[in-house]
Scaffold this active site. Structure first.
Site, PDB file in Angstrom:
ATOM      1  N   ASP A 134       0.818  -1.208   0.000  1.00 54.63           N
ATOM      2  CA  ASP A 134       0.000   0.000   0.000  1.00 54.63           C
ATOM      3  C   ASP A 134       0.855   1.264   0.000  1.00 54.63           C
ATOM      4  O   ASP A 134       1.825   1.369   0.759  1.00 54.63           O
ATOM      5  CB  ASP A 134      -0.878  -0.022   1.262  1.00 54.63           C
ATOM      6  CG  ASP A 134      -1.752   1.204   1.371  1.00 54.63           C
ATOM      7  OD1 ASP A 134      -2.587   1.404   0.482  1.00 54.63           O
ATOM      8  OD2 ASP A 134      -1.586   1.971   2.333  1.00 54.63           O
ATOM      9  N   GLU A 191       1.148  -0.856  -5.071  1.00 57.51           N
ATOM     10  CA  GLU A 191       0.058   0.119  -5.241  1.00 57.51           C
ATOM     11  C   GLU A 191       0.707   1.494  -5.360  1.00 57.51           C
ATOM     12  O   GLU A 191       1.002   2.146  -4.364  1.00 57.51           O
ATOM     13  CB  GLU A 191      -0.906   0.082  -4.057  1.00 57.51           C
ATOM     14  CG  GLU A 191      -2.174   0.887  -4.324  1.00 57.51           C
ATOM     15  CD  GLU A 191      -2.307   2.171  -3.499  1.00 57.51           C
ATOM     16  OE1 GLU A 191      -3.181   2.988  -3.831  1.00 57.51           O
ATOM     17  OE2 GLU A 191      -1.545   2.364  -2.537  1.00 57.51           O
TER      18      GLU A 191
HETATM   19  C1  GLC Z   1      -3.807   3.652  -0.429  1.00 57.89           C
HETATM   20  C2  GLC Z   1      -5.196   3.106  -0.234  1.00 57.89           C
HETATM   21  C3  GLC Z   1      -6.094   4.213   0.262  1.00 57.89           C
HETATM   22  C4  GLC Z   1      -5.568   4.754   1.549  1.00 57.89           C
HETATM   23  C5  GLC Z   1      -4.097   5.141   1.429  1.00 57.89           C
HETATM   24  C6  GLC Z   1      -3.477   5.330   2.761  1.00 57.89           C
HETATM   25  O1  GLC Z   1      -3.750   4.594  -1.416  1.00 57.89           O
HETATM   26  O2  GLC Z   1      -5.663   2.548  -1.421  1.00 57.89           O
HETATM   27  O3  GLC Z   1      -7.410   3.767   0.411  1.00 57.89           O
HETATM   28  O4  GLC Z   1      -6.304   5.870   1.926  1.00 57.89           O
HETATM   29  O5  GLC Z   1      -3.326   4.146   0.778  1.00 57.89           O
HETATM   30  O6  GLC Z   1      -3.230   4.077   3.367  1.00 57.89           O
END
Ligand code: GLC
Length: 680
Positions: A318, A360
């Site tokens: 993430d 991500e």
């Molecule tokens: C990523 C997640 C998002 C979250 C962020 C902080 O982008 O997809 O939903 O708010 O990380 O963890």
């Protein structure tokens, strides 16, 4: 029990069994650099692992030693890029001990999976992969409930299930679970870690890989590390970026963008307990950890191996782009984030190679490909990354009825390693931000700023005549950015069509939904359905009524799965039946075409009509051409362009029909129609 003698893997290329036994290798060694130092280092860690695994069966010790010998150089190079030599060496030893311990504790079914995956390292690239993403509680109540949905997932063809954050979060607003308070336990209302293990096992037996988030940029303010830091423990204070002096904070702020300008402006939060400013890129209760501290990497390495041993098969890294901070930059996509990914990846290849990593990184197109490994990180970082650029271009094509910007943007992406895969998606649990490059826009005859504004207007329902019913998320007057929340059905016009009672607009919306999913399934990689899209679920009008959700309209597109609506998938001609069957059918067709394997590059070929995106996948078994009409009118694709590919008498795999042409010699595509054409 005394272990049987085991043949040690050699250092270098000598055949297995002829090398020196690690335990006979001196562990001192002077670090002179170069190849000798490399050999010494490897000998030392092999000896270390042999000690940890002294009681393990011989075949396991050999296996670990072979893997360590193969992947240690990667691990070391990552560490050496991140930390000074002595710290890197010390951390390297700690990591190898950790990996060996975790390997010894891995259960036999997972060891078997490691073997299977090592023999088919392209498992996640297969055209039969289809993803589904959901919050466990919103989808099925709890972890046991999720196990009960396996038949439903099979109907769609799902082989990969991403359950949104389910490790224990802080109480109250936890950013949908992305503020983790304890990585080693499961949210009490969902079940226990043993339930998680049982679910992972049940899914695996059903051919579905469990995917979980690894939130590694930040922890909740209530996480034990933050609590100890707040209590004044210097070890833990050093886990975070804390500044006593506002001037230092301002120096960073000068070049930092804001992720949540509406509800969490700025990137730092004053904390009375700390008597300092702590870095909080996201919400004020999400404290960014300091990966410059080797102890932080060690902690997360332990978490990675813990989750892998529960049976998690893919970890979603993430917010990976934000993990390394550097003054005078936007502190995103710094080279060190790739070194971290490389280190964790190498560690997993040693201890639990069945585990894959997914990045991500919702970043600009040019930065995006780095996450699949470019330059010296080629083949050594994440296996999978989100194709944010494709997602944005899908919505841009639909709004404009024109593919030319998408052609510029997608053609401009450098090639990615053939051993990796995109996650392709129409939308996810997050908002849609208009990551459109100004140069790409300019090359396609658009002004980037105006086009982004147009897209926000179009999808928020403000643009005259638009069928979309999205919500504006995080309007930022300073930059003009207005991101968008909304389900696929609401953004493609179904909500407006139903409200107007307009049957033909309903048909058009269904055609648009099918087109968006055909685009992601046809691009190659792992297409992921966001829960509810398969039933054309609309925005949740009561999204702000749950505690902690009020300020965050992303909850509008995270509806609870409506199981009554799901039943309607069996009712002929219902919206649910049409959408569900369309998606399931596309996946069935796709899984039979080797051209859709993720190692086959997608190339945009002859653009004969500005409303038709032609995507070519060339495979030794023959080409496959995807044609996608993104407009609301009939569009033609010329016979000549098909003939140039040898596809003029081909078959459309979606309908199963042989191609037929109009009197003018063109192949005609209906509004929002698409074809997947092979030679037959
Ligand atoms: C990523 C997640 C998002 C979250 C962020 C902080 O982008 O997809 O939903 O708010 O990380 O963890």
């Amino acid at each position: 029990m005394t272990a049987a003698p085991f043949p040690a893997a050699p250092v270098g290329d000598a055949p297995v069994g002829t090398g020196p036994s690690p335990s006979s290798i001196p562990t001192g060694g002077t670090d002179t650099g170069g190849v000798h130092a490399d050999h010494d280092r490897l000998r030392r860690v092999r000896a270390l692992a042999a000690e940890v695994l002294a009681d393990a069966p011989a075949h396991q010790r050999e296996l670990f030693d072979v893997r360590l010998s193969k992947w240690w150089p990667d691990l070391w190079e990552g560490l050496a890029e991140l930390y000074p030599a002595a710290a890197a060496e010390d951390l390297g030893h700690r990591l190898v001990t950790l990996a060996a311990t975790s390997f010894a504790g891995r259960d036999s079914e997972l060891h078997h999976l490691d073997l299977v995956r090592t023999l088919s390292p392209d498992w996640f690239q297969s055209q039969s992969m289809l993803g589904y993403a959901a919050y466990a509680e919103r989808f099925a109540g709890d972890l046991a409930g999720v196990a009960g949905t396996i038949d439903y997932l099979h109907e769609l063809g799902v082989t990969y299930l991403h359950l949104m954050p389910l490790l224990t979060p802080r109480e109250g607003d936890s950013d949908g679970g992305y503020a983790v308070a304890d990585y080693r336990s499961v949210r009490a209302d969902l079940g226990t870690t043993e339930d998680l293990r049982a679910l992972a096992t049940a899914l695996r037996h059903a051919g579905i890989s469990l995917v979980l988030d690894l939130v590694l940029n930040h922890v909740a303010r209530e996480h034990e590390w933050a609590v100890k830091a707040r209590q004044g423990d210097p070890k833990y204070r050093a886990y975070f970026h804390v500044f006593a002096d506002r001037d230092e904070v301002d120096a960073f702020e000068a070049t930092l963008p804001e992720v949540f300008p509406d509800f969490a402006p700025g990137n730092f939060t004053w904390d009375d307990d700390l008597q300092g400013w702590v870095w909080t890129t996201f919400n004020q209760f999400q404290w960014d950890v300091n990966w410059g501290n080797p102890d932080v990497l060690f902690e997360y390495a332990g978490i990675v191996l813990f989750l892998a041993n529960l049976g998690v098969e893919v970890l979603r890294m993430d917010a990976i782009a934000f993990m390394w901070k550097r003054l005078d930059t936007n502190s995103q996509n710094q080279p060190e984030v790739h070194a971290i990914a490389r280190t964790l990846r190498a560690l997993a290849r040693i201890a639990c190679p069945a585990l894959a990593f997914k990045a991500e990184a919702i970043v600009a197109p040019a930065d995006l490909v780095q996450y699949l490994g470019q330059g010296r990180h080629y083949g050594k970082v994440s296996d999978i990354a989100y194709h944010n650029s494709l997602m944005v271009q899908i919505w841009s094509m639909l709004a404009a009825g024109d593919v030319r910007l998408a052609v510029e943007a997608l053609r401009g992406l450098p090639p990615v390693p053939p051993t990796t895969s995109w996650v392709t998606y129409v939308r996810c649990h997050d908002d849609i931000g208009w990551a459109i490059d100004d140069t790409d826009a300019w090359r396609s005859g658009l002004n980037g700023w105006e086009h982004r504004k147009f897209l926000s207007d179009f999808f928020s329902g403000e643009y005259p005549g638009t069928p979309a019913r999205g919500l504006v998320f995080q309007s930022n007057p300073a930059t003009g950015d207005r991101r968008i929340s909304g389900t696929t059905a609401s953004l493609t016009g179904l909500e407006a069509a139903l409200a107007a009672g307009d049957g033909s607009a309903v048909d058009t919306a269904i055609a648009r939904i099918s087109l968006t999913y055909a685009l992601i399934m046809g691009w190659g990689g792992i297409p992921v359905i966001w829960s509810g899209d398969e039933l054309a679920q609309l925005n949740d009008p009561a999204w702000d009524t749950e505690p902690g959700h009020g300020a965050d309209n992303r909850w509008a597109h995270r509806p609870r799965l409506d199981w009554a609506l799901a039943e309607r998938r069996h009712e002929p001609y219902s919206i649910q039946q049409r959408v569900f069957d369309a998606l399931a059918h596309l996946q069935r067709v796709r899984s039979e075409q080797p051209q859709f394997h993720a190692s086959v590059p997608a190339r945009i070929t002859d653009v004969a009509d500005p409303a038709v995106l032609p995507v070519l996948r060339e495979h030794p078994l023959g080409p496959l051409l995807g044609l996608y009409n993104v407009s609301d009118s009939w569009r033609a694709y010329p016979w000549q362009s098909l003939a140039a590919l040898g596809l003029e008498s081909g078959v459309d795999r979606v309908s199963g029909d042989r191609l037929t042409y109009g009197d003018d010699g063109n192949l005609w595509l209906p509004p929002y129609g698409f074809r997947w054409i092979t030679a037959g």
